[in-house]
Design a protein around this motif. Structure first.
Motif, PDB file in Angstrom:
ATOM      1  N   GLY A   1      -3.401  -7.788 -11.734  1.00 30.45           N
ATOM      2  CA  GLY A   1      -4.551  -7.968 -10.862  1.00 30.45           C
ATOM      3  C   GLY A   1      -4.218  -7.873  -9.384  1.00 30.45           C
ATOM      4  N   PRO A   2      -5.236  -8.049  -8.541  1.00 30.03           N
ATOM      5  CA  PRO A   2      -5.021  -7.982  -7.090  1.00 30.03           C
ATOM      6  C   PRO A   2      -4.338  -9.239  -6.580  1.00 30.03           C
ATOM      7  CG  PRO A   2      -7.304  -8.510  -7.563  1.00 30.03           C
ATOM      8  CD  PRO A   2      -6.648  -8.253  -8.886  1.00 30.03           C
ATOM      9  N   GLY A   3      -3.599  -9.086  -5.489  1.00 27.46           N
ATOM     10  CA  GLY A   3      -2.947 -10.249  -4.914  1.00 27.46           C
ATOM     11  C   GLY A   3      -2.280  -9.950  -3.600  1.00 27.46           C
ATOM     12  N   GLY A   4      -2.139 -10.979  -2.789  1.00 27.41           N
ATOM     13  CA  GLY A   4      -1.472 -10.831  -1.503  1.00 27.41           C
ATOM     14  C   GLY A   4      -2.445 -10.529  -0.384  1.00 27.41           C
ATOM     15  N   PRO A   5      -1.932 -10.331   0.820  1.00 27.10           N
ATOM     16  CA  PRO A   5      -2.787 -10.057   1.979  1.00 27.10           C
ATOM     17  C   PRO A   5      -3.432  -8.683   1.893  1.00 27.10           C
ATOM     18  CG  PRO A   5      -0.483  -9.788   2.558  1.00 27.10           C
ATOM     19  CD  PRO A   5      -0.497 -10.342   1.164  1.00 27.10           C
ATOM     20  N   ALA A   6      -4.451  -8.492   2.694  1.00 34.39           N
ATOM     21  CA  ALA A   6      -5.141  -7.203   2.740  1.00 34.39           C
ATOM     22  C   ALA A   6      -4.300  -6.166   3.473  1.00 34.39           C
ATOM     23  CB  ALA A   6      -6.495  -7.356   3.418  1.00 34.39           C
ATOM     24  N   TRP A   7      -4.323  -4.951   2.974  1.00 35.84           N
ATOM     25  CA  TRP A   7      -3.690  -3.797   3.607  1.00 35.84           C
ATOM     26  C   TRP A   7      -4.802  -2.898   4.131  1.00 35.84           C
ATOM     27  CZ3 TRP A   7       1.717  -2.265   3.295  1.00 35.84           C
ATOM     28  CH2 TRP A   7       2.532  -3.238   2.698  1.00 35.84           C
ATOM     29  N   ALA A   8      -4.657  -2.401   5.345  1.00 35.51           N
ATOM     30  CA  ALA A   8      -5.718  -1.648   6.012  1.00 35.51           C
ATOM     31  C   ALA A   8      -5.611  -0.156   5.713  1.00 35.51           C
ATOM     32  CB  ALA A   8      -5.665  -1.883   7.516  1.00 35.51           C
ATOM     33  N   ALA A   9      -6.771   0.467   5.536  1.00 36.57           N
ATOM     34  CA  ALA A   9      -6.823   1.905   5.311  1.00 36.57           C
ATOM     35  C   ALA A   9      -6.545   2.654   6.608  1.00 36.57           C
ATOM     36  CB  ALA A   9      -8.197   2.293   4.779  1.00 36.57           C
ATOM     37  N   THR A  10      -5.711   3.688   6.519  1.00 40.14           N
ATOM     38  CA  THR A  10      -5.436   4.561   7.661  1.00 40.14           C
ATOM     39  C   THR A  10      -6.226   5.855   7.509  1.00 40.14           C
ATOM     40  OG1 THR A  10      -3.514   5.588   6.614  1.00 40.14           O
ATOM     41  CG2 THR A  10      -3.137   3.565   7.896  1.00 40.14           C
ATOM     42  N   SER A  11      -6.005   6.809   8.408  1.00 43.57           N
ATOM     43  CA  SER A  11      -6.844   8.006   8.458  1.00 43.57           C
ATOM     44  C   SER A  11      -6.789   8.839   7.185  1.00 43.57           C
ATOM     45  CB  SER A  11      -6.446   8.865   9.664  1.00 43.57           C
ATOM     46  OG  SER A  11      -5.076   9.215   9.603  1.00 43.57           O
TER      47      SER A  11
END
Length: 603
Positions: A262-272
């Motif tokens: 499943g999902p876990g940890g901090p959010a990672w931001a989408a790049t271009s």
């Protein structure tokens, strides 16, 4: 004002700009029809370039005769561009009735392929335009929402997309809800989705002293552990959902060879690029497989490309980095030193893999003054003044310069309180050529290494004032090794290019690099500056020629001496239904020849 805030403003962050341009544009205010207008502009630009339709001077009327349907399309020319960044009024029939992007796409696709169906292109244009409308409204309603890190501001500034692509924002299969976490235009960010995979199923490689699997484990959320005999492999959250709907993945789960953590940890931001994710505090960026068609390709990793990224990292470490530093000390290749892939039972283990990740170096913390060139030059109709980050930057540089400057006296053009804006724009371009274009030309001409350095793959380092002082190239895919000129590189890394499938015929490499670097990157930058009204394109073209004359190696010779240059035909590629990640490099996309404005100003 802190340095990052200055760059935020220059790159399109509205925290300061909104205070000087009035109330943020919310709802439909100022944006009704903006997405359709941008889509029409892109379609017209693509067609006149790819079909070589003459474009008359500003104030005249463009006329396009479509023989398959017997239709004539007309549009006022509001800006004529030597580089293809024309600006047109609404497209209309001879009767005066306007036509939207959907109808225009159907007519152009029918003309380009009268024996086929225009449905695929039309569907993508509709999808791209709908998403663009959503992005513009969302960004206009949240002008103060940009992140602090200038790197991420630049990555998420490409709101309107490629100005010479018919479907720059088409992402079939990605829902509106998914886009809240996946779309850089919406400042998307989400946690990674983790799997525990039987170690025997995982292919991986690393050009560092630490295995890719150990590097991935170090990025996992605290407390997340892989069961005995398995290893942790992350996925983009959308890709994970897609994978879990596959029968072969469910079979692996049933057999105990794959476990959904499943999902876990901090959010990672989408790049271009959408599928490359960033955290300012992480030592690596992560580039995932993403089974979504974006521009011309379904974005899933090919195993040879994963190998290629690590191989090029090894090459840089083996000596190419020192050679590059000696010749161009402020230009660097951003490394992709490690990778992991899980070829599923129904997949070709040497082809596209749906569960795969490339680990990319991340030297760009919250204060790094490094930005994506495509984001820097992008049109910003979501902002009240619609100017690109580069336009704001150049005008501020002009205001802050001494009006007594020798450059200012020679530059001409409108002033912004100091030097003429045109003079600053010309100087900015020349410095960019020195810092970014020249190193790529040197790698190609001297060492036989071609880089797919289009604007989205190119980063520029800015000093506190906003001048270019360095550059970066990034991509684990876009490396081309010349069979005749890369001998010095093969001496550094024996067997270079074999497993990575990076060696291509010289004529193919020359064509690709001339387009990506010469047309997309350099001429695209000149067109962005010119169409923004900052400087006459002829002045900019002459400045580029002068900066390139002393660097006559590799593709530069063609840019200076050939009356025509190769150009990727994005509209024709889409009409043909080609995927640029599938098949031989020679046939992955449609190329045409277009007039070379650099040659024209020389002659």
């Amino acid at each position: 004002m802190t340095e990052p805030n200055i760059l935020n403003r220059l790159l399109g962050g509205a925290s300061d700009r909104s205070r000087t341009t009035g109330t943020p544009r919310t709802g439909a205010t100022g944006l009704d029809g903006a997405a359709n207008a941008l889509a029409v502009q892109a379609l017209l630009r693509c067609w006149v370039r790819e079909a070589r339709v003459p474009v008359p001077a500003r104030g005249a009327t463009l006329e396009i005769s479509l023989h398959a349907t017997g239709v004539r399309i007309m549009a006022e020319v509001r800006y004529w561009s030597a580089t293809g960044w024309h600006r047109f009024g609404p497209a209309r029939f001879r009767s005066g009735r306007t036509l939207d992007a959907t109808v225009l796409a159907a007519l152009l696709a029918t003309e380009a392929n009268s024996h086929g169906s225009p449905a695929d292109l039309v569907e993508q244009v509709i999808d791209s335009t709908r998403r663009l409308d959503r992005y513009l409204r969302a960004r206009a309603a949240t002008p103060n929402g940009d992140p602090i890190a200038p790197f991420l501001v630049g990555e998420q500034a490409l709101v309107s997309g490629h100005p010479l692509h018919p479907t720059p924002k088409s992402r079939p299969g990605l829902s509106d809800v998914d886009e809240l976490g996946a779309a850089p235009e919406l400042r998307g960010a989400a946690p990674l989705h983790w799997f525990a995979v039987d170690r025997a199923l995982v292919r991986h490689g690393s050009a560092t002293g630490t295995s890719a699997l150990d590097q991935l484990a170090a990025l996992a959320p605290r407390g997340l552990r892989a069961p005995s005999g398995t290893v942790l492999v992350p996925a983009h959250f959308w890709q994970a959902r897609s994978l879990l709907g596959r029968a072969d993945v469910q079979d692996l789960i049933s057999d105990g060879r794959l476990c959904d953590l499943g999902p876990g940890g901090p959010a990672w931001a989408a790049t271009s690029s959408v599928r490359t994710l960033y955290r300012a505090d992480a030592p690596r960026m992560l580039k995932f497989s993403l089974g979504v068609r974006i521009t011309n390709s379904r974005r899933e990793h090919l195993v040879p490309e994963l190998i290629r990224g690590a191989e090029m990292y090894r090459l840089v470490e083996a000596g190419l980095g020192e050679l590059l530093a000696a010749a161009h000390p402020r230009f660097r290749i951003l490394g992709d030193p490690a990778w992991a892939a899980v070829p599923l039972p129904t997949e070709d283990p040497t082809g596209q893999v749906a569960l795969a990740v490339s680990l990319r170096d991340n030297p760009f913390g919250p204060d790094a003054r490094v930005v994506c060139v495509a984001g820097l030059v992008a049109e910003r109709p979501d902002l009240a003044d619609s100017r690109s980050g580069l336009a704001v930057l150049i005008e501020q540089l002009a205001r802050g310069s001494s009006s007594d400057s020798a450059h200012g006296r020679a530059g001409g053009g409108r002033r912004a309180g100091g030097r003429p804006v045109a003079a600053v724009a010309v100087e900015w371009l020349r410095r960019y050529v020195d810092e970014v274009i020249a190193p790529v030309a040197w790698l190609h001409g001297v060492h036989g290494l071609g880089l797919e350095a289009h604007q989205q793959n190119t980063l520029v380092t800015l000093d506190p004032a906003g001048w270019p002082v360095g550059g970066w190239y990034r991509d684990n895919q876009g490396y081309y090794l010349s069979p005749s000129r890369a001998g010095s590189l093969r001496a550094l890394v024996p067997g270079l290019g074999a497993a990575s499938d990076a060696t291509n015929p010289d004529d193919v490499i020359d064509e690709r690099v001339a387009y990506y670097v010469g047309v997309n990157n350099l001429l695209g930058l000149i067109g962005a500056i010119g169409s923004a009204g900052l400087a006459d394109e002829v002045l900019l073209l002459r400045a580029a020629v002068a900066a390139l004359e002393t660097r006559r190696y590799g593709f530069v010779r063609a840019l200076l001496d050939e009356p025509e240059v190769p150009c990727k035909a994005n509209l024709l590629t889409r009409v043909a239904g080609l995927d640029e990640l599938v098949g031989p490099v020679e046939t992955q996309s449609v190329y045409v020849r277009i007039p070379n404005p650099l040659w024209e100003v020389r002659t």
